[in-house]
Structure formats: structure tokens, C-alpha cells
Design an enzyme around this catalytic site. Sequence first.
Site, PDB file in Angstrom:
ATOM      1  N   TYR A  25     -18.928  26.627   5.325  1.00 46.00           N
ATOM      2  CA  TYR A  25     -18.442  25.199   4.848  1.00 46.00           C
ATOM      3  C   TYR A  25     -20.062  24.490   4.265  1.00 46.00           C
ATOM      4  O   TYR A  25     -19.979  23.691   3.494  1.00 46.00           O
ATOM      5  CB  TYR A  25     -17.711  24.598   5.072  1.00 46.00           C
ATOM      6  CG  TYR A  25     -15.634  25.688   5.163  1.00 46.00           C
ATOM      7  CD1 TYR A  25     -15.255  24.706   3.413  1.00 46.00           C
ATOM      8  CD2 TYR A  25     -15.414  26.437   5.449  1.00 46.00           C
ATOM      9  CE1 TYR A  25     -14.322  25.468   2.651  1.00 46.00           C
ATOM     10  CE2 TYR A  25     -14.141  26.849   4.690  1.00 46.00           C
ATOM     11  CZ  TYR A  25     -13.887  26.886   3.735  1.00 46.00           C
ATOM     12  OH  TYR A  25     -11.815  26.763   3.673  1.00 46.00           O
ATOM     13  N   HIS A  44      -0.865  19.922 -16.441  1.00 42.13           N
ATOM     14  CA  HIS A  44      -1.069  21.341 -16.299  1.00 42.13           C
ATOM     15  C   HIS A  44      -0.274  22.032 -16.274  1.00 42.13           C
ATOM     16  O   HIS A  44       0.241  22.280 -15.037  1.00 42.13           O
ATOM     17  CB  HIS A  44      -2.752  22.056 -15.769  1.00 42.13           C
ATOM     18  CG  HIS A  44      -2.829  22.836 -15.947  1.00 42.13           C
ATOM     19  ND1 HIS A  44      -3.145  23.832 -16.783  1.00 42.13           N
ATOM     20  CD2 HIS A  44      -2.705  24.170 -14.903  1.00 42.13           C
ATOM     21  CE1 HIS A  44      -2.806  25.175 -16.497  1.00 42.13           C
ATOM     22  NE2 HIS A  44      -3.346  25.449 -15.074  1.00 42.13           N
ATOM     23  N   HIS A  64     -10.095  19.394 -33.236  1.00 42.50           N
ATOM     24  CA  HIS A  64     -10.363  18.261 -32.341  1.00 42.50           C
ATOM     25  C   HIS A  64      -9.318  17.644 -31.635  1.00 42.50           C
ATOM     26  O   HIS A  64      -8.118  17.279 -32.759  1.00 42.50           O
ATOM     27  CB  HIS A  64     -11.655  17.678 -32.959  1.00 42.50           C
ATOM     28  CG  HIS A  64     -12.498  17.822 -32.781  1.00 42.50           C
ATOM     29  ND1 HIS A  64     -13.268  18.360 -31.879  1.00 42.50           N
ATOM     30  CD2 HIS A  64     -13.174  18.429 -34.238  1.00 42.50           C
ATOM     31  CE1 HIS A  64     -14.629  18.346 -32.287  1.00 42.50           C
ATOM     32  NE2 HIS A  64     -14.615  18.223 -33.247  1.00 42.50           N
ATOM     33  N   ARG A  86      -6.590  26.187 -25.602  1.00 45.44           N
ATOM     34  CA  ARG A  86      -5.154  27.459 -26.124  1.00 45.44           C
ATOM     35  C   ARG A  86      -4.991  26.757 -27.263  1.00 45.44           C
ATOM     36  O   ARG A  86      -4.876  26.992 -28.445  1.00 45.44           O
ATOM     37  CB  ARG A  86      -5.008  27.714 -24.966  1.00 45.44           C
ATOM     38  CG  ARG A  86      -4.863  28.795 -23.585  1.00 45.44           C
ATOM     39  CD  ARG A  86      -3.951  28.367 -22.377  1.00 45.44           C
ATOM     40  NE  ARG A  86      -3.895  29.765 -21.837  1.00 45.44           N
ATOM     41  CZ  ARG A  86      -3.964  29.632 -20.476  1.00 45.44           C
ATOM     42  NH1 ARG A  86      -3.289  28.275 -19.840  1.00 45.44           N
ATOM     43  NH2 ARG A  86      -4.239  30.590 -19.307  1.00 45.44           N
ATOM     44  N   PRO A 123      -0.457  24.081  -7.716  1.00 42.15           N
ATOM     45  CA  PRO A 123      -0.120  23.372  -9.106  1.00 42.15           C
ATOM     46  C   PRO A 123      -1.529  22.376  -9.331  1.00 42.15           C
ATOM     47  O   PRO A 123      -1.710  21.579  -8.528  1.00 42.15           O
ATOM     48  CB  PRO A 123       0.815  22.521  -8.767  1.00 42.15           C
ATOM     49  CG  PRO A 123       1.475  22.514  -7.354  1.00 42.15           C
ATOM     50  CD  PRO A 123       0.487  23.762  -7.112  1.00 42.15           C
ATOM     51  N   VAL A 124      -2.516  22.383  -9.868  1.00 40.98           N
ATOM     52  CA  VAL A 124      -3.952  21.476  -9.706  1.00 40.98           C
ATOM     53  C   VAL A 124      -3.095  19.756  -9.833  1.00 40.98           C
ATOM     54  O   VAL A 124      -4.581  19.284  -9.230  1.00 40.98           O
ATOM     55  CB  VAL A 124      -4.579  21.858 -10.747  1.00 40.98           C
ATOM     56  CG1 VAL A 124      -4.221  21.482 -12.463  1.00 40.98           C
ATOM     57  CG2 VAL A 124      -5.786  21.657 -10.756  1.00 40.98           C
ATOM     58  N   VAL A 174      -9.185  24.124  -8.873  1.00 41.21           N
ATOM     59  CA  VAL A 174      -8.599  24.690  -9.601  1.00 41.21           C
ATOM     60  C   VAL A 174      -7.157  24.811  -9.348  1.00 41.21           C
ATOM     61  O   VAL A 174      -6.259  25.169 -10.260  1.00 41.21           O
ATOM     62  CB  VAL A 174      -9.765  26.207  -9.986  1.00 41.21           C
ATOM     63  CG1 VAL A 174      -9.166  26.921 -10.919  1.00 41.21           C
ATOM     64  CG2 VAL A 174     -11.127  25.435 -10.146  1.00 41.21           C
ATOM     65  N   ASP A 190      -5.326  24.110 -21.442  1.00 40.45           N
ATOM     66  CA  ASP A 190      -4.549  24.527 -22.078  1.00 40.45           C
ATOM     67  C   ASP A 190      -4.842  23.700 -23.746  1.00 40.45           C
ATOM     68  O   ASP A 190      -4.904  23.545 -24.438  1.00 40.45           O
ATOM     69  CB  ASP A 190      -3.292  23.745 -22.064  1.00 40.45           C
ATOM     70  CG  ASP A 190      -3.539  23.968 -20.154  1.00 40.45           C
ATOM     71  OD1 ASP A 190      -2.230  24.274 -19.887  1.00 40.45           O
ATOM     72  OD2 ASP A 190      -3.976  23.683 -19.587  1.00 40.45           O
ATOM     73  N   ARG A 237       4.070  27.500 -11.467  1.00 38.89           N
ATOM     74  CA  ARG A 237       3.148  26.470 -11.045  1.00 38.89           C
ATOM     75  C   ARG A 237       3.525  25.731  -9.370  1.00 38.89           C
ATOM     76  O   ARG A 237       2.678  25.426  -8.663  1.00 38.89           O
ATOM     77  CB  ARG A 237       2.066  25.353 -11.836  1.00 38.89           C
ATOM     78  CG  ARG A 237       1.745  26.578 -12.617  1.00 38.89           C
ATOM     79  CD  ARG A 237       0.441  25.542 -13.169  1.00 38.89           C
ATOM     80  NE  ARG A 237      -0.257  26.582 -13.913  1.00 38.89           N
ATOM     81  CZ  ARG A 237       0.608  26.740 -15.637  1.00 38.89           C
ATOM     82  NH1 ARG A 237       0.969  26.140 -16.120  1.00 38.89           N
ATOM     83  NH2 ARG A 237      -0.634  27.431 -16.432  1.00 38.89           N
ATOM     84  N   GLN A 252      -0.169  32.286  -8.223  1.00 36.17           N
ATOM     85  CA  GLN A 252       1.390  32.237  -9.045  1.00 36.17           C
ATOM     86  C   GLN A 252       1.775  33.814  -9.680  1.00 36.17           C
ATOM     87  O   GLN A 252       0.762  34.551 -10.160  1.00 36.17           O
ATOM     88  CB  GLN A 252       0.811  31.617 -10.544  1.00 36.17           C
ATOM     89  CG  GLN A 252       2.199  31.006 -11.526  1.00 36.17           C
ATOM     90  CD  GLN A 252       2.189  30.625 -12.291  1.00 36.17           C
ATOM     91  OE1 GLN A 252       0.816  29.901 -12.884  1.00 36.17           O
ATOM     92  NE2 GLN A 252       3.210  30.196 -13.413  1.00 36.17           N
TER      93      GLN A 252
END
Length: 366
Positions: free
Chosen positions: A118, A227, A220, A203, A173-174, A170, A200, A141, A135
Site C-alpha cells: 500500500y 452497472h 455513439h 458492449r 457491485p461497482v 472496479v 456496458d 452482482r 461473481q
Amino acid sequence: MTRDPVCGMSVDETETDYHTTYSGEKYSFCTNRCKQSFEHDPERYLAHIKAEGSDLRKVVVIGAGQVGSTYAFTLMNSGIVNHIVLVDTNRNLAEGNVMDLRHSLPFVSPVQIDVGSYEDCRDADLVVVTAGVSQKPGETRLDLVKKNAAIFGDIIPKIAAENPRIILIVTNPVDILTCVALKLSGYPMNRVFGTGTVLDTARFRSLLAKQCEVDSHNVHGFIIGEHGDSEVPVWSRLTVGGVSFDNYCSFCGLACGSNDRDELFGKVKNAAYEIIEKKGYTSYAISHALVRITGAILRDEHSILTVSSLLDGQYGVKDVCLSVPTIISKTGIIRILDLQLNESEERMFHESAKTLSGILRELDIQ
Ligand code: NAD
């Protein structure tokens, strides 16, 4: 103008009421909270300012599992950093990955890669947190939340104590864990955010591009909200080559119907479940998403990305971390954009916020 040494935002020293003097130097702040944080531990913030003067571009990755190690590999190939440090409770795993990565050095731009602790976060531009339990097949999530919140209780205070410039979450569940990290770090909201729906959105754009038979760079659009299961596709703002999606569909000749839209969005939303079912984890696209965000920060790009950050009334939502288009630069979040949603998108977005608010209340985070 000068820079607030705590949150990194520009501040007009003639306009603000918050100033302090330390070691003969005068410092100005945008809020009283920043001033108090500085006065509590000035050396912590000054170490960071000194590091900024150098051209060191250092990223520390906490968690050297599938996502952490693939991100390190993708980052190394990108040539945008000169120091990558991997930290993991499984030291052997971190060491094995570092050895393997170092053996690529004759083939890429020079970069230093180390196993660390750290303390390495002290002069880091960015700390990326992928540590946690991943997961499992069939697990949502949100099922993960309690396990990973406990892990964050251990690691976030250790990271924040070293005052790296930005912390990027990251671990899932973010959205919830971004709120947890914000609270545990005591950082201002611009310096802690999550990858949110950047993945997402990628994707969504790539599946649409395939369906429309065009390059995904020319599609776009955004996935916003959680998420996860309650995420929202913003069909009303989607464009292909600058043409609104509805207009594009009317002349492209492929004759897709609204069922195709539902099916496509289903594939976006369930992509992680499907990939995890087949290979046990996801790693490649999230790593590219992370390198995209890293570049936006380190190169001060002012890129618009759907990261997850703490909303403060935008879209009628408060005290929840959710994804919406957001401008990202070297100081982190610059501004959250106000995307005009149609009625059903707005309803879905508020449902998403309600789901997450309920979990935050259960965790006693709000
Ligand atoms: P993984 O199990 O391969 O790696 C997790 C690593 O964290 C392990 O190596 C483990 O030893 C380490 N770890 C656990 N506790 C730690 C601690 N206290 N300190 C340091 N290291 C610790 O999992 P993965 O596949 O790499 O996924 C990591 C996380 O990223 C998961 O939560 C997953 O759901 C999430 N993820 C998020 C996205 C996104 O879009 N946000 C995408 C993919 C994966």
C-alpha cells in the site's frame, strides 16, 4: 488561479475565503472541508504535489487476479505509463504475474513493473481497485455486496492514507462499492469513481455496430444507471454517424424491429453472466475500458465516459453513485453532463437509483 492541494480543482485565491499558511507558503482551498483536511495532515497533500511535478506516470493495481493482471498487461502494451505496481494478498500470484509481464519488456515501450504494498500508493497518479471476491455463475452482482464491502473496509483506508491522486473502483457491485470507497477514503467526489457502465456502453456500441453493419467507432450511445441488472439503454440519444438511430433505421434497409432492440439490450445486460458461465470471469473488454479511463486521466483528455460517481441532484437523484456521461481529466471528474432522457428512460433511471439506495441504506452507507 491556483490549485486546491486537497481536491485538485482550480481555485481563484482572490474569490475564496479559505486560506492557510504552512512552512511560510500560502495555500487556498475551494471549501472549508478541503482546508480542514489540509490542516489536519499537510505533508500528506504536499507529497502529492511534489510527485505531480515529475513526469512519473504511476498506476497501482490492488488485486492481481483475472481483471487486475489483464489490465496490467493491456496497460503495459498501451505505453501510457512508466510504472505499474501490483498488490495482492496472494503475493505468489502478484509475483508470478509480474515475472510474466516483465518478460515482455523487450517487445514494448519501457515500463517498470513491480510487486508492491500500500505504501506504493503514495506518489501514484491512479490506484485501480479490482480486489475482492468475483461473481460466481448464477450469482447477481448485488449478492456480492457484503463480502466485498468488508474487504473494502480493510483496503480503502490503507490506500487513502497514502493520498494517491485518484482511486478508481472496479470490484463489483461497482456502484455500491464506489459509495463505500468514497465514505471510507474521505476523498472529495471528483477523486473517487467507478468504471460504472463504461464496459456496458462498449458492449452496446459493439453489438449495435455488428447489427447495423457499421464500424463501432461510428456508433455513439450510452448505457447509464447501475452497472448491472437495472441499467438503462438511452435509445433516444443514440446516433449512427451523426444520424439519430430512429432515422438511421428507417433508411438502412436491414428491417430490424423493436423486438431486435429488446433482444440486443438483453445481450448487453446479460453479457457478463453469459461470459462467466462459459469461461469463469470477464477480463479483456473491462481491461480495455480501464485503459481508456486511465488514458483520460493521465493525458488530461477531458473525455466523456459513463463512469459511476456520486450524484448530487443531477437527474433528480442524490447520494447514490450511478453512471451518466461525465467529463474526465487529470483531476478526475470535471463535470457530470445532463443528458436529456425520454419518459421511460427517466423512469428506468429512477428505478435503478431506488434499487441502489435501498442497498446503501441496508449497509448504512447513505
Ligand atoms: P479474481 O478473483 O481473479 O481476482 C481478485 C483478486 O483480489 C484475487 O487475486 C485476490 O487474491 C485479491 N484480493 C482479495 N482480497 C484482497 C485484499 N484484501 N487485498 C488485496 N487483494 C485482495 O477476480 P477478477 O475476475 O479479477 O474480478 C475482480 C473484481 O472485478 C470482481 O469483483 C469482479 O466482479 C469485478 N469486475 C468488474 C467489472 C466492471 O465492469 N466493473 C468487470 C469485470 C469484473
